[in-house]
Write a protein that holds these residues in place. Structure first.
Motif, PDB file in Angstrom:
ATOM      1  N   ASP A  64       1.004  -1.199  -0.029  1.00  0.00           N
ATOM      2  CA  ASP A  64       0.107   0.084  -0.103  1.00  0.00           C
ATOM      3  C   ASP A  64       0.782   1.533  -0.093  1.00  0.00           C
ATOM      4  OD1 ASP A  64       0.761   0.304   2.810  1.00  0.00           O
ATOM      5  OD2 ASP A  64      -1.071   0.139   3.365  1.00  0.00           O
ATOM      6  N   THR A  65       2.351   0.975  -0.012  1.00  0.00           N
ATOM      7  CA  THR A  65       3.016   2.292  -0.026  1.00  0.00           C
ATOM      8  C   THR A  65       3.719   2.397  -1.508  1.00  0.00           C
ATOM      9  OG1 THR A  65       4.934   1.047   0.731  1.00  0.00           O
ATOM     10  CG2 THR A  65       3.723   2.455   2.273  1.00  0.00           C
ATOM     11  N   LEU A 110      -0.629   3.893  -2.910  1.00  0.00           N
ATOM     12  CA  LEU A 110      -1.591   3.312  -3.230  1.00  0.00           C
ATOM     13  C   LEU A 110      -2.814   3.624  -1.844  1.00  0.00           C
ATOM     14  CD1 LEU A 110      -3.650   1.159  -4.286  1.00  0.00           C
ATOM     15  CD2 LEU A 110      -2.099  -0.668  -3.647  1.00  0.00           C
ATOM     16  N   LYS A 111      -2.167   3.559  -0.721  1.00  0.00           N
ATOM     17  CA  LYS A 111      -3.248   4.001   0.509  1.00  0.00           C
ATOM     18  C   LYS A 111      -3.702   5.128   0.406  1.00  0.00           C
ATOM     19  CE  LYS A 111       0.843   5.023   3.113  1.00  0.00           C
ATOM     20  NZ  LYS A 111       1.785   4.990   4.677  1.00  0.00           N
ATOM     21  N   THR A 112      -2.922   6.411  -0.229  1.00  0.00           N
ATOM     22  CA  THR A 112      -3.615   7.482  -0.374  1.00  0.00           C
ATOM     23  C   THR A 112      -4.662   7.762  -1.543  1.00  0.00           C
ATOM     24  OG1 THR A 112      -1.487   8.564   0.159  1.00  0.00           O
ATOM     25  CG2 THR A 112      -3.062  10.065  -0.764  1.00  0.00           C
ATOM     26  N   GLY A 166       1.490  11.591  -0.099  1.00  0.00           N
ATOM     27  CA  GLY A 166       0.471  11.399   0.991  1.00  0.00           C
ATOM     28  C   GLY A 166      -0.496  12.602   0.913  1.00  0.00           C
ATOM     29  N   ALA A 167      -0.218  13.699   0.176  1.00  0.00           N
ATOM     30  CA  ALA A 167      -0.989  14.948   0.232  1.00  0.00           C
ATOM     31  C   ALA A 167      -1.773  15.059  -1.103  1.00  0.00           C
ATOM     32  CB  ALA A 167      -0.023  16.003   0.427  1.00  0.00           C
ATOM     33  N   VAL A 168      -3.026  15.787  -0.772  1.00  0.00           N
ATOM     34  CA  VAL A 168      -3.482  16.116  -1.936  1.00  0.00           C
ATOM     35  C   VAL A 168      -4.156  17.619  -2.034  1.00  0.00           C
ATOM     36  CG1 VAL A 168      -4.291  13.926  -2.942  1.00  0.00           C
ATOM     37  CG2 VAL A 168      -5.621  15.111  -1.271  1.00  0.00           C
ATOM     38  N   ASP A 169      -4.099  18.253  -3.104  1.00  0.00           N
ATOM     39  CA  ASP A 169      -4.748  19.566  -2.988  1.00  0.00           C
ATOM     40  C   ASP A 169      -6.036  19.459  -3.953  1.00  0.00           C
ATOM     41  OD1 ASP A 169      -2.619  20.699  -1.761  1.00  0.00           O
ATOM     42  OD2 ASP A 169      -1.674  21.432  -3.476  1.00  0.00           O
TER      43      ASP A 169
END
Ligand SMILES: C[C@@H](N)C(=O)N[C@H](C)C(=O)O
Ligand SMILES: [Zn+2]
Length: 195
Positions: free
Chosen positions: A15-16, A55-57, A113-116
């Motif tokens: 998942d990483t 994948l986890k994100t 791990g971040a999204v805008d």
């Protein structure tokens, strides 16, 4: 223990692992600002408008989008994984950790791990969040309360569901969300494959 996830396409992947969001869902709308000159760097700094994330994100974001879709909205994406070199260029222009993470520490974007993001309605129209994306001023803060009820509701809806699905909000930017379980993942500077 190493956690593994069954990938739709067959192989079991961790998942990483970095994956392309479009291979996991067709229900996102993309406006990848850094793949165009319409951003605060005033330059196209990505070769292509793809959203790579761990994948986890992706899994958490897909779950959040399902919840938004039940309410008649969808996530529109402005940015996902960001190579460290681009973070350095951003920091040269805006060396203020309220708006750009210091590349010596690394952004959660550099960790996949971040999204805008923002929300759009059934007609594809963005909900009013009070400022444009990457408006680096107090008005973009979750703590700035001198905004209309509608803006408070829209920001509140985005925040509530993203938190439910495992993300932290970021006080000074209504559009930025960090996956909690990715805060300590390694920083990457890899450029994605645009083919
Ligand atoms: C530059 C902006 N879109 C952003 O993502 N800022 C946060 C703080 C970051 O750089 O991680
Ligand atoms: Zn961000």
């Amino acid at each position: 223990a190493i956690s593994a996830t069954e990938d739709k396409k067959g192989p079991i992947i961790n998942d990483t692992t970095f994956v392309n969001l479009k291979d996991y869902s067709q229900n996102f709308v993309y406006d990848m600002k850094y793949a165009t000159p319409d951003n605060f760097l005033k330059e196209k700094v990505y070769d292509c408008a793809a959203c790579f994330l761990r994948l986890k994100t992706v899994n958490a974001l897909v779950e959040a989008n399902k919840k938004f879709m039940k309410k008649g909205y969808k996530i529109k994406i402005f940015d996902c994984y960001r190579p460290l070199d681009i973070q350095k260029r951003m920091w040269k222009i805006v060396p203020n950790p309220e708006y750009v993470a210091n590349p010596t520490k690394g952004s959660i974007h550099n960790r996949g791990g971040a999204v805008d993001i923002t929300l759009i309605d059934k007609n594809g129209k963005e909900l009013d969040m009070g400022t444009s994306f990457d408006y680096f001023g107090i008005e973009a803060s979750h703590n700035y309360l001198n905004v209309s009820q509608e803006i408070k509701q829209n920001r509140g809806l985005l925040k509530k569901i993203m938190i439910q699905k495992g993300f932290n909000s970021f006080d000074s930017e209504w559009w930025h969300y960090n996956l909690k379980s990715a805060l300590k993942d390694s920083i990457s500077n890899a450029k994605w494959d645009c083919n």
